[in-house]
Design a protein around this motif. Structure first.
Motif, short mmCIF file in Angstrom:
data_model
loop_
_atom_site.label_atom_id
_atom_site.label_comp_id
_atom_site.label_asym_id
_atom_site.label_seq_id
_atom_site.Cartn_x
_atom_site.Cartn_y
_atom_site.Cartn_z
N ASN A 62 0.84 -1.21 0.00
CA ASN A 62 0.00 0.00 0.00
C ASN A 62 0.87 1.25 0.00
OD1 ASN A 62 -2.43 -1.39 -0.04
ND2 ASN A 62 -2.63 -1.39 2.18
N PHE A 63 1.92 1.25 0.81
CA PHE A 63 2.82 2.40 0.84
C PHE A 63 3.50 2.59 -0.51
CE2 PHE A 63 7.09 4.17 1.56
CZ PHE A 63 6.72 5.42 2.01
N ALA A 64 3.95 1.51 -1.13
CA ALA A 64 4.61 1.59 -2.44
C ALA A 64 3.67 2.19 -3.47
CB ALA A 64 5.09 0.21 -2.88
N GLN A 65 2.39 1.80 -3.44
CA GLN A 65 1.43 2.37 -4.37
C GLN A 65 1.21 3.85 -4.08
OE1 GLN A 65 -1.73 -0.57 -3.85
NE2 GLN A 65 -1.41 -1.20 -5.98
N MET A 66 1.20 4.24 -2.82
CA MET A 66 1.06 5.65 -2.46
C MET A 66 2.24 6.46 -3.00
SD MET A 66 -0.28 5.27 1.47
CE MET A 66 0.08 6.94 1.89
N MET A 67 3.40 5.84 -3.05
CA MET A 67 4.60 6.52 -3.55
C MET A 67 4.71 6.42 -5.07
SD MET A 67 5.83 7.91 -0.93
CE MET A 67 7.48 8.41 -1.31
N ASP A 68 3.70 5.86 -5.70
CA ASP A 68 3.57 5.83 -7.16
C ASP A 68 4.68 5.05 -7.86
OD1 ASP A 68 2.01 6.43 -9.35
OD2 ASP A 68 3.08 8.29 -9.79
#
Length: 113
Positions: free
Chosen positions: A69-75
């Motif tokens: 989820n964090f990786a997706q938030m960081m695009d």
């Protein structure tokens, strides 16, 4: 929690880029934590450099979901990590889905019998 984050921030004539993150598993910041991980960002990819947890609390599925989820938030589009299983190093590469804004529209087609 906001579901977006910027990896590049401009201040004056400088661009600041997030390249490394330390993640700690804890209920409230400032309290003792029981796990830590370091992630390095490079282009469209993030790599979990290290992960360490207390003997009582191993990293599990919920932890991986939080990292993804964090990786997706960081695009980022690619998430990689290594772990040891039965004494052997095993690498894993996970392709993340593109965000809704980037994804091409899908045709509304259904198969009919």
């Amino acid at each position: 929690m906001d579901n977006s984050a910027k990896r590049y921030i401009k201040v004056g004539n400088w661009m600041f880029e997030v390249k490394m993150v330390r993640a700690i598993r804890v209920e409230e910041y400032g309290k003792p934590y029981d796990a830590v991980a370091h992630m390095t960002f490079n282009g469209d990819e993030v790599y979990v450099d290290s992960q360490l947890s207390s003997a009582d609390e191993n990293l599990g599925r919920k932890d991986l979901e939080a990292f993804l989820n964090f990786a997706q938030m960081m695009d980022v589009g690619n998430f990689r990590y290594d772990r040891f299983q039965n004494g052997e190093r095993r690498g894993r590469n996970i392709k993340l889905m593109e965000s809704v804004e980037k994804a091409e529209p899908q045709p509304n087609i259904r198969l009919v019998k």
